[in-house]
Design a protein around this motif. Structure first.
Motif, PDB file in Angstrom:
ATOM      1  N   ASP A 184     -39.833 109.845 104.593  1.00 48.74           N
ATOM      2  CA  ASP A 184     -40.375 110.595 103.850  1.00 48.74           C
ATOM      3  C   ASP A 184     -39.684 110.744 102.460  1.00 48.74           C
ATOM      4  O   ASP A 184     -40.241 110.805 101.504  1.00 48.74           O
ATOM      5  CB  ASP A 184     -40.316 112.313 104.273  1.00 48.74           C
ATOM      6  CG  ASP A 184     -41.353 112.232 105.269  1.00 48.74           C
ATOM      7  OD1 ASP A 184     -42.056 111.390 105.596  1.00 48.74           O
ATOM      8  OD2 ASP A 184     -41.384 113.236 106.256  1.00 48.74           O
ATOM      9  N   GLU A 202     -40.100 107.604 100.508  1.00 49.30           N
ATOM     10  CA  GLU A 202     -41.618 107.746  99.685  1.00 49.30           C
ATOM     11  C   GLU A 202     -41.282 108.502  98.471  1.00 49.30           C
ATOM     12  O   GLU A 202     -42.017 108.190  97.559  1.00 49.30           O
ATOM     13  CB  GLU A 202     -42.469 108.091 100.780  1.00 49.30           C
ATOM     14  CG  GLU A 202     -42.974 107.096 101.634  1.00 49.30           C
ATOM     15  CD  GLU A 202     -44.151 107.877 102.631  1.00 49.30           C
ATOM     16  OE1 GLU A 202     -44.313 108.779 102.444  1.00 49.30           O
ATOM     17  OE2 GLU A 202     -44.305 106.754 103.489  1.00 49.30           O
ATOM     18  N   GLY A 203     -40.743 109.526  98.456  1.00 51.54           N
ATOM     19  CA  GLY A 203     -40.488 110.475  97.471  1.00 51.54           C
ATOM     20  C   GLY A 203     -39.762 109.880  96.326  1.00 51.54           C
ATOM     21  O   GLY A 203     -40.203 109.996  95.084  1.00 51.54           O
ATOM     22  N   TYR A 244     -39.750 106.693  95.759  1.00 53.71           N
ATOM     23  CA  TYR A 244     -40.470 105.568  95.246  1.00 53.71           C
ATOM     24  C   TYR A 244     -41.240 106.219  94.295  1.00 53.71           C
ATOM     25  O   TYR A 244     -41.717 105.665  93.078  1.00 53.71           O
ATOM     26  CB  TYR A 244     -41.261 104.984  96.392  1.00 53.71           C
ATOM     27  CG  TYR A 244     -41.938 103.861  96.003  1.00 53.71           C
ATOM     28  CD1 TYR A 244     -41.443 102.414  95.787  1.00 53.71           C
ATOM     29  CD2 TYR A 244     -43.338 103.821  95.522  1.00 53.71           C
ATOM     30  CE1 TYR A 244     -42.311 101.413  95.312  1.00 53.71           C
ATOM     31  CE2 TYR A 244     -44.154 103.081  95.256  1.00 53.71           C
ATOM     32  CZ  TYR A 244     -43.468 101.641  95.013  1.00 53.71           C
ATOM     33  OH  TYR A 244     -44.384 100.756  94.498  1.00 53.71           O
ATOM     34  N   ALA A 245     -41.957 107.357  94.501  1.00 54.67           N
ATOM     35  CA  ALA A 245     -43.043 107.952  93.973  1.00 54.67           C
ATOM     36  C   ALA A 245     -42.216 108.340  92.604  1.00 54.67           C
ATOM     37  O   ALA A 245     -42.854 108.486  91.514  1.00 54.67           O
ATOM     38  CB  ALA A 245     -43.755 109.109  94.440  1.00 54.67           C
ATOM     39  N   ASP A 266     -46.128 106.429  91.152  1.00 53.75           N
ATOM     40  CA  ASP A 266     -47.383 105.952  92.066  1.00 53.75           C
ATOM     41  C   ASP A 266     -46.765 106.323  93.559  1.00 53.75           C
ATOM     42  O   ASP A 266     -45.526 106.301  93.814  1.00 53.75           O
ATOM     43  CB  ASP A 266     -47.605 104.679  92.054  1.00 53.75           C
ATOM     44  CG  ASP A 266     -48.141 104.303  90.675  1.00 53.75           C
ATOM     45  OD1 ASP A 266     -48.958 105.118  90.213  1.00 53.75           O
ATOM     46  OD2 ASP A 266     -48.019 103.238  89.941  1.00 53.75           O
ATOM     47  N   LEU A 267     -47.805 106.391  94.385  1.00 56.02           N
ATOM     48  CA  LEU A 267     -47.403 106.791  95.777  1.00 56.02           C
ATOM     49  C   LEU A 267     -46.849 105.181  96.197  1.00 56.02           C
ATOM     50  O   LEU A 267     -47.172 104.129  95.712  1.00 56.02           O
ATOM     51  CB  LEU A 267     -48.704 107.256  96.445  1.00 56.02           C
ATOM     52  CG  LEU A 267     -49.153 108.534  96.299  1.00 56.02           C
ATOM     53  CD1 LEU A 267     -50.425 108.912  97.019  1.00 56.02           C
ATOM     54  CD2 LEU A 267     -47.923 109.632  96.421  1.00 56.02           C
ATOM     55  N   VAL A 268     -46.203 105.150  97.572  1.00 56.56           N
ATOM     56  CA  VAL A 268     -46.103 103.975  98.311  1.00 56.56           C
ATOM     57  C   VAL A 268     -47.199 102.931  98.103  1.00 56.56           C
ATOM     58  O   VAL A 268     -48.058 103.595  98.915  1.00 56.56           O
ATOM     59  CB  VAL A 268     -45.229 103.984  99.464  1.00 56.56           C
ATOM     60  CG1 VAL A 268     -44.809 102.925 100.052  1.00 56.56           C
ATOM     61  CG2 VAL A 268     -43.894 105.006  99.153  1.00 56.56           C
ATOM     62  N   ASP A 269     -47.473 101.953  97.746  1.00 55.98           N
ATOM     63  CA  ASP A 269     -48.525 101.231  98.004  1.00 55.98           C
ATOM     64  C   ASP A 269     -48.393  99.815  98.171  1.00 55.98           C
ATOM     65  O   ASP A 269     -49.059  98.897  97.823  1.00 55.98           O
ATOM     66  CB  ASP A 269     -49.235 101.317  96.463  1.00 55.98           C
ATOM     67  CG  ASP A 269     -48.638 100.818  95.389  1.00 55.98           C
ATOM     68  OD1 ASP A 269     -47.507 100.239  95.491  1.00 55.98           O
ATOM     69  OD2 ASP A 269     -49.203 100.822  94.347  1.00 55.98           O
TER      70      ASP A 269
END
Length: 68
Positions: A19, A22-23, A25-26, A31-34
């Motif tokens: 989690d 992901e935060g 990275y964003a 951007d959200l993890v993509d």
């Protein structure tokens, strides 16, 4: 005697790590993890927190963390 962490403890800690990655990275990319490129640190944490299915757990030479 010290307390040994269980598989559930490890699973919950791994979930928190993922989690947080992901935060991070964003925050870094906006951007959200993509599936975009990860930093070396993000990749290392991701692979450590979610090893490939069927891999030995814990890895050879490592045991569950202990809290004394």
């Amino acid at each position: 005697m010290g307390r040994h962490e269980s598989r559930v403890d490890d699973y919950e800690r791994s979930g928190r790590l993922l989690d947080d990655i992901e935060g991070a990275y964003a925050t870094r990319t906006g951007d959200l993890v993509d599936g975009g490129p990860l930093t070396d640190f993000e990749e290392t944490v991701t692979l450590a927190a979610s090893p490939d299915p069927g891999s030995d757990y814990p890895p050879p030479g490592h045991g569950y963390p202990r809290r004394d």
